[in-house]
Design a protein around this motif. Structure first.
Motif, PDB file in Angstrom:
ATOM      1  N   HIS A  89      -6.654  11.690  -3.356  1.00  0.00           N
ATOM      2  CA  HIS A  89      -6.118  12.234  -2.839  1.00  0.00           C
ATOM      3  C   HIS A  89      -4.691  11.532  -2.974  1.00  0.00           C
ATOM      4  O   HIS A  89      -5.141  10.426  -3.443  1.00  0.00           O
ATOM      5  N   ASP A  93      -0.581   7.457   1.366  1.00  0.00           N
ATOM      6  CA  ASP A  93      -0.650   6.702   1.831  1.00  0.00           C
ATOM      7  C   ASP A  93      -1.628   5.460   1.416  1.00  0.00           C
ATOM      8  O   ASP A  93      -2.635   5.599   1.264  1.00  0.00           O
ATOM      9  N   HIS A  94      -2.437   6.888   0.133  1.00  0.00           N
ATOM     10  CA  HIS A  94      -4.006   7.092  -0.831  1.00  0.00           C
ATOM     11  C   HIS A  94      -3.468   6.442  -1.538  1.00  0.00           C
ATOM     12  O   HIS A  94      -4.011   5.668  -2.766  1.00  0.00           O
ATOM     13  N   ASP A 214      -9.184  12.033   3.833  1.00  0.00           N
ATOM     14  CA  ASP A 214      -9.117  12.933   4.766  1.00  0.00           C
ATOM     15  C   ASP A 214      -9.281  13.971   5.041  1.00  0.00           C
ATOM     16  O   ASP A 214      -9.336  14.570   6.123  1.00  0.00           O
ATOM     17  N   HIS A 259      -8.789   7.349   7.939  1.00  0.00           N
ATOM     18  CA  HIS A 259      -8.019   6.693   9.154  1.00  0.00           C
ATOM     19  C   HIS A 259      -8.948   6.609  10.163  1.00  0.00           C
ATOM     20  O   HIS A 259      -9.415   7.759  10.311  1.00  0.00           O
TER      21      HIS A 259
HETATM   22 ZN   LIG Z   1      -4.268  10.175   4.335  1.00  0.00          ZN
END
Ligand SMILES: [Zn+2]
Length: 357
Positions: A89, A93-94, A214, A259
């Motif tokens: 996505h 952070d991705h 996520d 995560h």
């Molecule tokens: Zn994330």
């Protein structure tokens, strides 16, 4: 709740440190990149194709993450070229390093859902757009943020924004239900909403491995938030609607979350996540004993997060739950003469509906 922890079993009790990788299954490596947030890491997956590597997700655009990628290029990835980059996505952070990584690997193809590619692109110019900033300020003010909160949320947003590097200008669109071949396995693409607009997870039926992104995390609950661009969105409904799709997969699937640690216990975890939101909804409905602003509700519902400087996300998460209650007739949204938006419990309900759900 005594059985909750017992229902989740971790593949490893530890995680790769620094430039280490762990092999999850033949041809699937796990690397862990540092993040400069309270959530201090993101997992990425390196899949060995017959003639190279497919990479899933990139981490945020930081010096440390770039250095770690260089070490991965010089280490585990050194034996063959990178064939492609895939994003679960479009969150920072991705995909923060997606544009950089595509170029670093020699201009390889990038795959993402349409919604995620576009929303990441929008976030890049949104932060520079005066109308978007004015809209955000109006929205936050209407929901009860004072001048201090506005300043600190703007700074928080800017800090996060700085970690989103360029997004690859061209991409291959991933669609729900299609099968893609990555690293000598077939993967079904599962597109779901809630955490993001069109989040992609990848399911390998043959080996019962879910690259969950996520959508399903092992210890924490994925952020479900409402933001100024879509103030009346109901992402929690999308998220809760997605959980049965994951529960339809085999219970003994190995789950690789973005995560935390890879784990077994997909069904139990999906149930825990649904239950977590049911409790939050009940708590929130109880707090609406009289019409209150979302910020006031957030300070009660997520007291610790607000105290620790996470007010912007606490507000977003509170609004997701408030909009869900409004959508189901359990709460009402009203606007005062001076433009403030308040949420109150709907007349004739006591806030206790989900327990029986
Ligand atoms: Zn994330």
């Amino acid at each position: 709740m005594t059985s909750a922890a017992a229902d989740i079993r971790y593949l490893h009790e530890s995680h790769p440190q620094g430039t280490e990788t762990y092999q999850i299954a033949p041809g699937i490596l796990w690397a862990r990149l540092p993040l400069p947030f309270r959530l201090n890491h993101v997992n990425v997956w390196l899949l060995r194709d017959p003639d190279g590597w497919s990479i899933i997700d990139t981490g945020a655009d930081t010096k440390d993450a770039r250095a770690l990628w260089e070490a991965l290029f010089a280490g585990p990835l050194a034996d063959a070229p990178v064939n492609r980059l895939i994003a679960t996505h479009g969150h920072t952070d991705h995909v923060g390093l997606s544009g950089w990584l595509v170029e670093r690997a020699g201009g390889v193809p990038f795959s993402s859902t349409l919604g995620e590619w576009m929303s990441a692109q929008v976030r890049l110019w949104d932060s520079q757009s005066k109308p978007a900033i004015d809209t955000a300020v109006r929205y936050l003010t209407a929901h009860g943020c004072d001048a201090d909160a506005l300043a600190s949320y703007a700074a928080d947003r800017e800090r996060t924004q700085a970690l989103l590097g360029p997004i690859p200008p061209s991409f291959t669109r991933l669609r729900d239900g299609e099968t893609i071949r990555l690293g000598e396995r077939d993967w079904e693409v599962i597109v779901a909403g809630g955490h993001a607009i069109e989040h992609a997870s990848f399911w390998c039926a043959e080996d019962r491995i879910l690259i969950a992104g996520d959508q399903i995390l092992s210890r924490i609950s994925p952020m479900i938030g409402v933001f100024p661009a879509m103030p009346e969105a109901d992402p929690l409904a999308d998220y809760l609607d997605s959980l049965p799709r994951f529960k339809a997969l085999p219970a003994d699937a190995l789950v690789l979350p973005s995560h935390g640690l890879p784990f077994y216990g997909l069904h139990a975890r999906a149930d825990q996540l649904a239950h977590h939101h049911e409790l939050r909804l009940d708590d929130l409905a109880r707090l609406m004993d009289k019409p209150r602003s979302a910020m006031e509700l957030a300070r009660s519902l997520f007291a610790r997060a607000v105290a620790e400087g996470q007010g912007r996300l606490a507000l977003a998460e509170t609004l997701a739950h408030a909009n869900y209650l409004v959508g189901r007739g359990r709460a009402v949204r009203t606007k005062t003469a001076d433009g403030r938006i308040l949420f109150g419990r709907a007349v004739g309900t006591d806030g206790e509906l989900m327990a029986a759900h």
